[in-house]
Write a protein that holds these residues in place. Structure first.
Motif, mmCIF file in Angstrom:
data_model
loop_
_atom_site.group_PDB
_atom_site.id
_atom_site.type_symbol
_atom_site.label_atom_id
_atom_site.label_comp_id
_atom_site.label_asym_id
_atom_site.label_seq_id
_atom_site.Cartn_x
_atom_site.Cartn_y
_atom_site.Cartn_z
ATOM 1 N N GLY A 237 11.174 3.314 3.723
ATOM 2 C CA GLY A 237 12.309 3.470 2.817
ATOM 3 C C GLY A 237 12.239 2.530 1.633
ATOM 4 N N THR A 238 11.844 1.291 1.879
ATOM 5 C CA THR A 238 11.741 0.302 0.802
ATOM 6 C C THR A 238 10.701 0.723 -0.230
ATOM 7 O OG1 THR A 238 12.330 -1.442 2.362
ATOM 8 C CG2 THR A 238 11.347 -2.130 0.273
ATOM 9 N N ALA A 239 9.550 1.208 0.248
ATOM 10 C CA ALA A 239 8.488 1.652 -0.660
ATOM 11 C C ALA A 239 8.945 2.840 -1.502
ATOM 12 C CB ALA A 239 7.240 2.023 0.139
ATOM 13 N N THR A 240 9.722 3.729 -0.902
ATOM 14 C CA THR A 240 10.222 4.900 -1.628
ATOM 15 C C THR A 240 11.111 4.485 -2.798
ATOM 16 O OG1 THR A 240 10.124 6.279 0.361
ATOM 17 C CG2 THR A 240 11.569 7.022 -1.421
ATOM 18 N N ILE A 241 12.056 3.574 -2.549
ATOM 19 C CA ILE A 241 12.973 3.132 -3.598
ATOM 20 C C ILE A 241 12.248 2.306 -4.657
ATOM 21 C CG2 ILE A 241 15.056 1.808 -4.092
ATOM 22 C CD1 ILE A 241 15.540 4.459 -2.618
ATOM 23 N N LEU A 242 11.360 1.406 -4.244
ATOM 24 C CA LEU A 242 10.606 0.587 -5.195
ATOM 25 C C LEU A 242 9.752 1.461 -6.108
ATOM 26 C CD1 LEU A 242 9.357 -2.477 -3.090
ATOM 27 C CD2 LEU A 242 10.957 -2.519 -5.009
ATOM 28 N N GLY A 243 9.020 2.396 -5.515
ATOM 29 C CA GLY A 243 8.166 3.281 -6.307
ATOM 30 C C GLY A 243 8.975 4.118 -7.271
ATOM 31 N N PHE A 244 10.111 4.629 -6.804
ATOM 32 C CA PHE A 244 10.984 5.441 -7.649
ATOM 33 C C PHE A 244 11.479 4.638 -8.855
ATOM 34 C CE2 PHE A 244 15.409 6.307 -8.757
ATOM 35 C CZ PHE A 244 15.316 7.608 -9.211
ATOM 36 N N ALA A 245 11.954 3.423 -8.623
ATOM 37 C CA ALA A 245 12.500 2.606 -9.711
ATOM 38 C C ALA A 245 11.440 2.285 -10.756
ATOM 39 C CB ALA A 245 13.100 1.324 -9.139
ATOM 40 N N LEU A 246 10.262 1.912 -10.311
ATOM 41 C CA LEU A 246 9.183 1.557 -11.234
ATOM 42 C C LEU A 246 8.775 2.746 -12.099
ATOM 43 C CD1 LEU A 246 6.942 -0.577 -8.834
ATOM 44 C CD2 LEU A 246 8.166 -1.417 -10.849
ATOM 45 N N VAL A 247 8.572 3.890 -11.469
ATOM 46 C CA VAL A 247 8.077 5.055 -12.197
ATOM 47 C C VAL A 247 9.151 5.636 -13.118
ATOM 48 C CG1 VAL A 247 7.100 7.363 -11.964
ATOM 49 C CG2 VAL A 247 6.372 5.549 -10.414
ATOM 50 N N THR A 248 10.412 5.605 -12.687
ATOM 51 C CA THR A 248 11.484 6.126 -13.539
ATOM 52 C C THR A 248 11.562 5.363 -14.854
ATOM 53 O OG1 THR A 248 12.773 6.846 -11.622
ATOM 54 C CG2 THR A 248 13.957 6.581 -13.694
ATOM 55 N N CYS A 249 11.477 4.049 -14.790
ATOM 56 C CA CYS A 249 11.493 3.235 -16.014
ATOM 57 C C CYS A 249 10.366 3.649 -16.958
ATOM 58 C CB CYS A 249 11.373 1.754 -15.669
ATOM 59 S SG CYS A 249 12.837 1.057 -14.887
ATOM 60 N N ALA B 56 0.825 -1.206 0.000
ATOM 61 C CA ALA B 56 0.000 0.000 0.000
ATOM 62 C C ALA B 56 0.863 1.261 0.000
ATOM 63 C CB ALA B 56 -0.937 0.002 1.206
ATOM 64 N N LEU B 57 1.970 1.251 0.759
ATOM 65 C CA LEU B 57 2.866 2.404 0.779
ATOM 66 C C LEU B 57 3.520 2.619 -0.583
ATOM 67 C CD1 LEU B 57 4.589 1.895 4.248
ATOM 68 C CD2 LEU B 57 3.172 3.849 3.600
ATOM 69 N N THR B 58 3.945 1.515 -1.227
ATOM 70 C CA THR B 58 4.507 1.630 -2.577
ATOM 71 C C THR B 58 3.457 2.175 -3.533
ATOM 72 O OG1 THR B 58 5.967 -0.256 -2.133
ATOM 73 C CG2 THR B 58 5.667 0.378 -4.432
ATOM 74 N N GLY B 59 2.215 1.735 -3.358
ATOM 75 C CA GLY B 59 1.112 2.252 -4.166
ATOM 76 C C GLY B 59 0.919 3.744 -3.981
ATOM 77 N N MET B 60 1.127 4.237 -2.738
ATOM 78 C CA MET B 60 1.026 5.675 -2.498
ATOM 79 C C MET B 60 2.118 6.431 -3.256
ATOM 80 S SD MET B 60 -1.621 6.265 -0.663
ATOM 81 C CE MET B 60 -1.332 7.987 -0.282
ATOM 82 N N VAL B 61 3.333 5.867 -3.300
ATOM 83 C CA VAL B 61 4.426 6.510 -4.027
ATOM 84 C C VAL B 61 4.131 6.523 -5.526
ATOM 85 C CG1 VAL B 61 6.886 6.429 -4.588
ATOM 86 C CG2 VAL B 61 6.120 5.877 -2.274
ATOM 87 N N VAL B 62 3.792 5.356 -6.070
ATOM 88 C CA VAL B 62 3.496 5.262 -7.507
ATOM 89 C C VAL B 62 2.274 6.105 -7.850
ATOM 90 C CG1 VAL B 62 2.851 3.695 -9.377
ATOM 91 C CG2 VAL B 62 4.556 2.985 -7.685
ATOM 92 N N GLY B 63 1.243 6.019 -7.010
ATOM 93 C CA GLY B 63 0.030 6.793 -7.262
ATOM 94 C C GLY B 63 0.270 8.284 -7.230
ATOM 95 N N GLU C 202 8.293 11.200 -2.079
ATOM 96 C CA GLU C 202 8.259 11.177 -0.622
ATOM 97 C C GLU C 202 6.903 10.727 -0.083
ATOM 98 O OE1 GLU C 202 6.222 14.150 -2.261
ATOM 99 O OE2 GLU C 202 8.375 14.014 -2.552
ATOM 100 N N GLY C 203 6.041 10.190 -0.969
ATOM 101 C CA GLY C 203 4.692 9.816 -0.553
ATOM 102 C C GLY C 203 4.660 8.865 0.629
#
Length: 476
Positions: free
Chosen positions: A232-244, A13-20, A216-217
């Motif tokens: 922290g894990t959600a921040t890096i995961l979301g960043f990597a997915l969206v950057t690609c 859910a936290l990763t979803g907040m970053v990606v969202g 920073e979501g």
């Protein structure tokens, strides 16, 4: 706002907040924005700089979340912990107002998208467009008032749904890839003005900030995390997915169209690019995806806006009024002020020459001061060795990461130019009234000597900005 087990958010859910938060209006505008500024070579350099800078900033958020678990709503809390009450307030206020302006850009792009099918909406800033956007603002407002957990669930579902059109766009452009065309565009293409490589890269910097907003979501929602390490894990995961996704969306159009054609498209240019490859259904498909994406991002950012304002009030750095919650444990007063500000900015778009570009750039400018203060706090903490007892190697690593992140945000302030610094000051100056209000509620001294200097800088910038608007040297 009290946390309980029903409100805790998982890593997913936290990763979803970053990606969202990150996948919103910006990604759908990338082809035209990059097409105007540069070719594939310049775009690669721009993404290398932006990706590296934002990755390091994400790493700063990550190690601060792990080493300072007591600091909630990271963007604001880190600035206050590192530099004092007034800089902390400026960070919270700037981040909050920038997020409000970002929400306005979402409504502008929604109406611009509909304008391709219904001319009454124009480029998103006609009278009808403003009325419809206003209705949308308040529909979302009352939905969020029903409960924050319900809203975060909706965001998770929307995040999944909106990625599909982007993936389809990428797949189709891969299949239609023309190497000769990509090679012809690589150094800048034909029928485009000659500009230096530095100016090409500089022209893309603010849009890269805009599309990375939301990194920073998870940090903002740290107090809801089931495990603090998930932030922290959600921040890096979301960043990597969206950057690609963003790199592919901006680069692939150069392999199916001339750069000049891409630069001349209306926004959302992703829809126009796909239409040129597969026909009208492509524009419809991407436009539907954009509407879902932007509405989902708007929901996420409405939550973040209210959360930042609420937390600042809870720690006595905003007026106590904004720390009030309703029966559903939603920061209602903060949400009301947020949407009133969004409403006012939506109305002002009627007089803007290019409302979407203005809101995009101003959102980015407002975010840079909070980001700079976060990076600065990370550098300060590593330099002091705070929480690094017996961890010399990690301390050196984090100091380097934070130092480069500081340099990156300073470069962005320079790249954005004087215009947006002055427009930001127009908001920072009067916004200080909220800080004075809060300090007087608590019978505290309003400004220290250093705070007075910062306030005078903001006030002078505000006056210069207003003067520039009045004499026409600054245009919107």
């Amino acid at each position: 706002m009290a946390s309980n087990s029903a409100q805790k958010l998982s890593l997913y859910a936290l990763t979803g907040m970053v990606v969202g938060s990150m996948v919103g209006a910006g990604i759908f505008s990338l082809p035209r924005t990059f097409g105007i500024a540069t070719g594939p070579f310049g775009a690669l350099i721009a993404w290398s700089i932006a990706g590296t800078g934002m990755y390091l900033l994400a790493r700063v958020f990550q190690f601060l979340a792990e080493r300072k678990p007591d600091l909630d709503a990271g963007v604001y809390a880190y600035a206050k912990a590192g530099f004092g009450d007034y800089p902390g307030f400026l960070s919270a206020f700037g981040y909050w107002v920038g997020s409000c302006i970002g929400n306005v850009s979402y409504w502008v792009l929604i109406k611009s998208t509909l304008g391709a099918f219904f001319p009454v909406f124009g480029d998103g800033n006609t009278a009808i467009a403003i009325v419809v956007a206003s209705l949308g603002i308040w529909i979302f407002h009352f939905m969020i008032l029903r409960g924050i957990q319900q809203a975060t669930f909706i965001n998770t579902v929307v995040t999944i749904a909106k990625i599909i059109p982007i993936l389809v766009f990428i797949l189709i452009l891969f299949l239609a890839f023309k190497f000769d065309l990509f090679r012809a565009n690589f150094w800048g293409g034909t029928n485009m003005p000659e500009t230096s490589l530095f100016e090409q890269v500089r022209a893309t910097m603010f849009v890269t900030v805009f599309v990375f907003l939301g990194i920073e979501g998870a940090s903002v929602y740290s107090r809801y995390a089931k495990q603090r390490s998930d932030v922290g894990t959600a921040t890096i995961l979301g960043f990597a997915l969206v950057t690609c996704l963003m790199v592919l969306v901006s680069m692939l159009p150069y392999a199916v169209l001339e750069r000049a054609d891409i630069a001349g498209m209306r926004q959302p240019s992703m829809a126009a690019v796909l239409e040129s490859v597969v026909g009208h259904w492509g524009a419809v498909f991407v436009s539907i995806g954009l509407l879902v994406s932007v509405l989902g991002a708007y929901l996420a950012w409405s939550l973040i806006c209210a959360e930042v304002l609420f937390t600042a009030a809870r720690t006595n750095d905003m007026p106590r009024l904004f720390a009030k919650e309703n029966a559903n444990k939603v920061p209602a007063a903060a949400l009301w002020l947020t949407n009133i500000v969004v409403q006012l900015f939506v109305i002002t778009t009627y007089w803007s020459q290019d409302a979407f570009a203005l809101m995009l750039n101003l959102t980015s400018a407002m975010a840079l001061i909070p980001y700079l203060l976060v990076a600065g706090y990370g550098l300060l903490m590593a330099h002091r060795g705070e929480t690094y007892e017996g961890q010399a190697q990690k301390r050196t690593r984090d100091m380097i990461i934070a130092a480069v992140a500081v340099l990156y945000t300073i470069f962005l302030l320079f790249a954005g130019g004087t215009k947006f610094l002055l427009l930001s000051a127009i908001l920072y100056g009067p916004g200080t009234v909220l800080y004075i209000w809060a300090r007087r509620e608590q019978n505290k001294q309003v400004f220290s000597t250093t705070d007075w200097i910062l306030f005078l800088i903001a006030a002078v910038g505000c006056i210069a900005g207003v003067y520039g608007l009045l004499n026409g040297s600054i245009t919107i």
